[in-house]
Design an enzyme around this catalytic site. Structure first.
Site, PDB file in Angstrom:
ATOM      1  CG  ASP A   1      -0.060  -0.439   2.666  1.00  0.00           C
ATOM      2  OD1 ASP A   1       0.774  -0.565   2.922  1.00  0.00           O
ATOM      3  OD2 ASP A   1      -0.185   0.523   3.272  1.00  0.00           O
TER       4      ASP A   1
ATOM      5  CD  GLU B   1       3.965   1.103   6.946  1.00  0.00           C
ATOM      6  OE1 GLU B   1       4.703   0.939   8.119  1.00  0.00           O
ATOM      7  OE2 GLU B   1       3.821   1.382   6.125  1.00  0.00           O
TER       8      GLU B   1
END
Length: 492
Positions: A122, A189
């Site tokens: 991400d 994250e």
């Protein structure tokens, strides 16, 4: 007679000065045996193209799953399968949680504890209203003569792609690790301390299967060049051996409110402003943690003689150095828990006095401080006790990993091979957050390092407009991961 009185003091000073210089002259870098690296040619153009395509997948994570475009994660994962056929054929792959990936590369010796390399798929979104400030579209993955541009070029699709390139080419060369190698790619994250963390789901999978890891390597500081004329000229590979904690605290002031036409001497918002001053004027106590001795000592051994004179006497200079660090914003982060007031809420209208004005403060806890300590500190330093404290988005600071592990020594030897005699590999405290913080239940050797040779200016451009990575940095990064895997997975 008068001159004779100064004979002994002068001689003493001269002897002391000679001893200091002699001590500094002997204060040299420790001997590190460089790794034996191969000369396999890295197809940097292909790596750059793969990174460009990964950037074009808009894998933006959100605090809640409902806001995520999961199709972009599917797109990225399909690309990885296509771009890395050896990985797809040789490693087993599982999807953990919503979109996290867990690859297992089977080693020769099942008795050895596995190792893991982490990354995350991400990226953070582009700040609304800044889209046109980018030289090239943030998700174009544009490649020019010098850079690959786009969100994730530095954090951390570069890391993910270079790990995959390393594994792909090692398989192509016929290499098989002695121990199992896991590739763990989380999907959220960037949401920080998420209650549905993909990394945490991967760790729980390890726990359920009784898997304990020999080492973990995740993102961290880059390979940075430090050039201070007359003082030091070296590369610094700062290895995150721990990371600070994180907690958001919402502090609400209780007040009676009312109409602004009959405002009291101090409104609830004014009282809250005083509370903010109380927080900022009463910072947490500073602490000199042991990693600082090793950090400054390792870097100091690479300095010129004047620098080594100072660094070789660091033990007696600690109080002064700590005081100086405490007064400098960035340096203070290494010696104390940091308070940052970042959000404020008032009343719903300009002519309404707020009844429950609030601020949100973010705290980055130094190892040794806990969220309980933070709340106690808030209650202690804010003079107005008519407050309510709400705690959310919490993760505690991690423990420090040792610097004498196989994994840490592997980084030392690989970097020494790439930069003989001019790289200081030292422990560091990571100020932000990584997925590695979740891995403590299954590993004691957790390291954070991104082997990308970039300038400090570029490194600090992470999450910012015009995030970009030099194409030239890809070659060394892929080579690093190849050699690190070979060295850290070795049975001996």
């Amino acid at each position: 007679m008068k001159s004779k009185k100064w004979i002994i003091p002068t001689a003493t000073v001269a002897a002391a000065g000679t001893a200091v210089v002699a001590k500094a002259a002997a204060f040299k870098p420790k001997k590190i045996v460089p790794a034996e690296v191969d000369n396999r040619e890295i197809d940097v153009k292909k790596v750059a193209e793969h990174l460009s395509k990964a950037i074009q997948c808009k894998t933006i994570s959100m605090p809640y799953d409902e806001g995520v475009d999961w199709g972009e994660f599917d797109k990225l994962q399909s690309f990885l399968d296509e771009a890395y056929p050896n990985v797809a054929k040789t490693l087993t792959k599982e999807t953990i949680g919503k979109a996290s990936l867990l690859y297992r590369w089977e080693g020769k010796n099942p008795e050895l504890e596995p190792m893991a390399l982490l990354s995350h798929q991400d990226v953070v979104p582009v700040a609304e209203g800044t889209e046109k400030d980018w030289t090239y579209d943030a998700f174009s993955g544009h490649i020019d003569d010098e850079f690959i541009w786009g969100r994730g070029a530095l954090d951390m699709k570069n890391h993910l792609i270079c790990v995959m390139e390393a594994v792909e080419t090692l398989i192509e060369d016929g290499f098989q690790p002695d121990r199992d190698v896991y590739l763990c790619f989380g999907h959220n994250e960037e949401t920080v301390a998420s209650s549905c963390s993909g990394a945490n789901s991967i760790v729980q999978t390890f726990v359920e299967r009784g898997i304990h890891l020999d080492s973990v390597l995740d993102e961290g500081s880059a390979l940075l060049r430090l050039d201070i004329p007359g003082l030091i000229h070296t590369y610094i590979a700062a290895i995150g051996t721990a990371e600070k904690g994180y907690v958001d605290m919402k502090i609400t002031m209780h007040d009676k409110g009312g109409h602004t036409s009959a405002s009291p001497k101090h409104s609830g918002m004014a009282k809250l402003a005083n509370a903010v001053q109380d927080l900022e004027n009463n910072q947490f106590q500073s602490h000199w943690l042991p990693f600082l001795d090793e950090l400054f000592g390792t870097i100091g051994r690479h300095a010129t003689l004047p620098g080594r004179i100072v660094m070789s006497n660091l033990p007696i200079l600690r109080p002064v150095v700590k005081k100086v660090m405490s007064s400098i914003g960035e340096a203070a982060s290494m010696v104390r828990t940091v308070t940052s007031v970042s959000q404020c809420e008032g009343s719903p209208a300009p002519n309404v006095l707020p009844q429950r004005p609030s601020i949100t403060a973010n705290f980055r806890m130094l190892p040794g401080d806990t969220t309980e300590d933070v709340e106690a500190h808030i209650r202690k330093v804010i003079k107005n006790k008519d407050i309510e404290i709400e705690r959310f988005s919490t993760k505690e600071a991690t423990k420090f990993s040792p610097t004498d592990s196989r994994a840490f020594k592997a980084i030392e030897s690989v970097e020494e091979a790439f930069h003989p005699g001019e790289v200081a590999v030292a422990p560091f405290l990571v100020m932000g957050g990584t997925d590695a913080c979740f891995y403590e239940p299954v590993c004691e050797n957790i390291l954070r390092f991104a082997p990308f040779n970039v300038t400090l200016e570029l490194f600090l451009n992470t999450h910012a407009t015009n995030e970009r990575l030099p194409i030239a940095a890809l070659d060394e990064a892929v080579r690093f991961f190849r050699e690190y895997i070979k060295k850290a997975s070795n049975e001996n």
